[in-house]
Every structure is written in structure tokens, then in C-alpha cells.
Design an enzyme around this catalytic site. Structure first.
Site, mmCIF file in Angstrom:
data_model
loop_
_atom_site.group_PDB
_atom_site.id
_atom_site.type_symbol
_atom_site.label_atom_id
_atom_site.label_comp_id
_atom_site.label_asym_id
_atom_site.label_seq_id
_atom_site.Cartn_x
_atom_site.Cartn_y
_atom_site.Cartn_z
ATOM 1 N N ARG A 234 1.256 -1.436 -0.107
ATOM 2 C CA ARG A 234 -0.054 -0.340 0.134
ATOM 3 C C ARG A 234 0.284 1.488 -0.288
ATOM 4 O O ARG A 234 1.298 1.151 0.998
ATOM 5 C CB ARG A 234 -0.763 -0.048 1.247
ATOM 6 C CG ARG A 234 -2.071 -1.103 1.281
ATOM 7 C CD ARG A 234 -3.079 -0.333 0.278
ATOM 8 N NE ARG A 234 -4.546 -0.983 -0.322
ATOM 9 C CZ ARG A 234 -4.528 -2.647 -0.633
ATOM 10 N NH1 ARG A 234 -3.200 -2.383 -1.503
ATOM 11 N NH2 ARG A 234 -5.322 -3.256 -0.857
ATOM 12 N N GLU A 263 -2.163 7.421 -5.363
ATOM 13 C CA GLU A 263 -2.896 6.701 -6.095
ATOM 14 C C GLU A 263 -4.633 6.649 -7.558
ATOM 15 O O GLU A 263 -4.816 7.303 -7.850
ATOM 16 C CB GLU A 263 -2.095 5.357 -6.526
ATOM 17 C CG GLU A 263 -2.913 4.487 -5.712
ATOM 18 C CD GLU A 263 -3.638 2.996 -5.327
ATOM 19 O OE1 GLU A 263 -2.324 2.562 -4.981
ATOM 20 O OE2 GLU A 263 -4.150 2.679 -5.250
ATOM 21 N N HIS A 295 -0.813 0.198 -9.841
ATOM 22 C CA HIS A 295 -1.406 -1.027 -9.063
ATOM 23 C C HIS A 295 -2.266 -2.038 -9.880
ATOM 24 O O HIS A 295 -3.185 -2.767 -9.939
ATOM 25 C CB HIS A 295 -2.697 -0.548 -7.771
ATOM 26 C CG HIS A 295 -2.945 -1.032 -6.890
ATOM 27 N ND1 HIS A 295 -3.569 -0.584 -5.933
ATOM 28 C CD2 HIS A 295 -3.014 -2.523 -6.699
ATOM 29 C CE1 HIS A 295 -3.487 -1.045 -4.745
ATOM 30 N NE2 HIS A 295 -3.778 -2.565 -5.397
#
Ligand code: NAD
Length: 334
Positions: A234, A263, A295
Site C-alpha cells: 500500500r 494513487e 497497482h
């Protein structure tokens, strides 16, 4: 059940629709991210299905509960975007997909290490330009290097096994060491020792108040000069500004990111025709020794199949028995 699926991409729809043949839920898809502005879309839904960058703070959960939503089915493992205390007091159940393919994320992690080390991202562009010079592409053998793995849960333990196969020495740090890992060549140490001894540091712990900015300026003062840092977990596990300073000084020699603190405003969208307003992110993109993916570590056939299966199994179990298969709550975490 009537389920509103937020943050829908074509691949989400494909895999969820295929799996829903076995469940028969009424799935409605919206591309919008769940925020306090879009919660109104859940007007006639009994459940919502959300992803990593949907926002489930107290305000959004209250709005959903007022509209009759009783279940939030996360189609991911992490739940740092959910206010669990607020969900508990509203009686909203939160379900997630605890494991869908640790291999997907672990293999992407190691792929980033290999690409950075052997500068494959630069070599690819060079060769296409007819430049076959090797200057600047020098790498190092992974064999006998020390890899430090922070968090040896489902994903971190697979990373450990893959790197062990490369001949790396494995150090690990975890608040709950895994006896299975400790039984083979993984040596558990405290965080300062891991940082000081590792050529590669890779993050596989969840984002919690305790791990927020785990890699900050103080941590970066403890690492080996030229360390490779990888974060596929993360974004907020690292303090991006401190990392940029460490890239400029050479303290970080290689940086691989699949996640980024901010993000939510960038990832999963095609912004190629737009100006990027995030100057911190834009600065990261200027370093030749930084590799960023948006991601995508989870993004394999197997993972999407498993995500769809577990997500809809959660919804069906909740419909039939009033409890999803993989619920998460403050009580369960205590
Ligand atoms: P997991 O729960 O199996 O393992 C997490 C490990 O971290 C556990 O062993 C836990 O004890 C440890 N941990 C918790 N707090 C810690 C701390 N303060 N210091 C050190 N270790 C600590 O989770 P997992 O399935 O291995 O996933 C790890 C993380 O990967 C998730 O939380 C998620 O954020 C991230 N993830 C990213 C992607 C992606 O596509 N990039 C996909 C899935 C998961």
C-alpha cells in the site's frame, strides 16, 4: 441480492458476470469511484461491491446505511479504506477477499526486482532505438544477496520462497513471525537489523496506523547505501517525499512501486492525454532507477477468477445466513 458494483472496469464485469451465473444476484455496474458524492447511486442496493480506492469513511458508510445497504463486499484483501468502527456501529457488514492469488502479487514483486536490477525498462527502449550499448545497464547477481521481507503473510512468504530459489539470504520482520517460514532458511530480525543488512527491502505488511510511513526519513538513515526498495503493498507504507530525497542522495539505488500514497487520483485511468498535477508523483517518474506500475500486481487471470468467486460467495452467504464468509470488523481484529 441487489448489488451495486463501484469502480467497474470491463475486466471486473467480465469475471463477475461469469461467476454470477452460479449465484443469480442482480449486479448493477457503475464506473464511478465510491465517494460521499457518488454514494447516492446506491439508492436501491442491498449491497455494494468496492475496490481499493473506493472511500468508505464514516460519512459514506452512513449514507449507504441510510439507503438500506447492509453489506460492503470488498473485491480486494486490504481494508485500510474502510472505517471499521463506523461500520460496526451502523451494523454494516464488511466482507473481503482475504486471499486470491498471493502468487500474482509475489511474482510481480520479483518481476520488478529483476527489471530494476537488470534495467530491462531502459534496455527495452534502447534496443528499439537501435542503441545496443551496455553502459548504464550494469546489474548484480541476486545469488547470495540479502533480501529483507517486511510482512511474511500470504504474499511475503511466497516472495521469500521465490527469492530463496534465486539463492538469496532471507531476512524477515513481522509482528507475528510465521513458524513455517522460520523452519526453513528465513531469519526473523527486528526492523533496524533488517534495514541495515538488506540489499533489497520489500514491503508486504498491511497499511495500519502502526505501519503508516514505516519507511520514512529515519528508516532510510538505517538502510544500506544503494538499497533496492520495493512496495507492492500500500502506498502510504512509505513517505514518498523522504524516498525522493533518498533517491537524490543515492541512498536508494532502485525503487519499484506498484502502489502510491495518492494513487486514487491517478491509477486505473488512462490519463495519457492529460497533465499530471501531482508534482511528487511527476518527480518520481523522472528517475531512471524508478519503475512504477499502476497497482497491477494482482492482475492475473487466476486472481480475477478467485476474486469474483469469493466476492460473490460472500454476498450469497450473507443473503442466506446473514453472515458473509470473510467478514472483517473491529472485534475480529482485536
Ligand atoms: P497477510 O495478512 O497474509 O500478511 C500480512 C503480514 O504482515 C502478516 O504476517 C502480519 O503479521 C504482518 N504485519 C502486520 N503488521 C505488521 C507490522 N507492523 N510490521 C511487520 N509486519 C506486519 O496479507 P497478504 O495477503 O500477504 O497481503 C499483504 C498486503 O499486500 C495487503 O495488506 C495489501 O495491502 C497488499 N496487496 C497488494 C496488492 C496489489 O495488487 N498491489 C494485491 C493484494 C494485496
Amino acid at each position: 441480492m441487489r448489488v451495486l458494483v463501484f469502480s467497474t472496469k470491463p475486466y471486473d464485469r467480465k469475471f463477475l458476470d461469469a461467476e454470477n451465473m452460479h449465484h443469480g444476484h442482480e449486479l448493477r455496474y457503475v464506473e464511478a469511484r465510491l465517494t460521499s458524492e457518488t454514494a447516492i447511486l446506491a439508492a436501491d442496493a442491498e449491497a455494494v461491491c468496492v475496490f481499493v480506492n473506493d472511500l468508505l469513511g464514516a460519512d459514506v458508510l452512513r449514507q449507504l446505511a441510510d439507503r438500506g445497504v447492509r453489506l460492503v463486499a470488498l473485491r480486494c484483501a486490504g481494508f485500510n479504506n474502510v472505517d471499521l468502527a463506523a461500520a460496526g456501529s451502523l451494523g454494516t457488514r464488511i466482507a473481503r477477499v482475504p486471499a486470491y492469488s498471493p502468487f500474482a502479487v509475489a511474482e510481480h514483486t520479483v518481476g520488478m526486482m529483476l527489471a530494476l536490477n537488470r534495467r530491462l525498462h531502459r534496455a527495452y527502449a534502447r534496443v528499439r532505438e537501435g542503441n545496443f550499448a551496455l553502459d548504464g545497464l550494469l546489474g548484480f547477481d541476486l545469488n547470495r544477496r540479502t533480501a529483507g521481507i517486511i510482512g511474511t503473510g500470504k504474499i511475503g512468504s511466497v516472495v521469500a520462497r521465490i527469492l530463496h530459489g534465486f539463492g538469496c539470504q532471507i531476512l524477515a520482520h513481522d509482528v507475528r513471525p510465521d513458524p513455517e517460514c522460520a523452519a526453513w532458511d528465513v531469519r526473523y530480525v527486528d526492523l533496524p537489523e533488517l534495514l541495515a543488512a538488506s540489499d533489497i527491502v520489500t514491503l508486504h505488511c498491511p497499511l495500519t496506523p502502526a505501519t503508516h510511513h514505516l519507511i520514512d526519513a529515519a528508516a532510510l538513515r538505517q538502510v544500506r547505501h544503494g538499497v533496492m526498495l520495493i512496495n507492492t503493498s500500500r502506498g502510504a507504507l512509505i513517505d514518498t517525499r523522504a524516498v525522493i530525497a533518498a533517491l537524490k542522495s543515492g541512498t536508494i539505488g532502485f525503487l519499484g512501486l506498484d502502489v502510491y500514497e495518492e494513487e486514487a487520483d491517478l491509477f486505473f485511468e488512462d490519463l495519457s492525454g492529460q497533465v499530471i498535477h501531482d508534482d511528487v508523483f511527476a518527480r518520481l517518474l523522472t528517475f531512471p532507477n524508478v519503475l512504477i506500475t499502476g497497482h497491477q500486481a494482482f492482475f492475473t487471470e487466476e486472481a480475477l477468477t478467485n476474486i469474483a468467486q469469493t466476492t460473490l460467495a460472500n454476498v450469497t452467504a450473507f443473503e442466506e445466513r446473514g453472515e458473509a464468509l470473510h467478514e472483517v470488523s473491529v472485534e475480529r481484529l482485536a
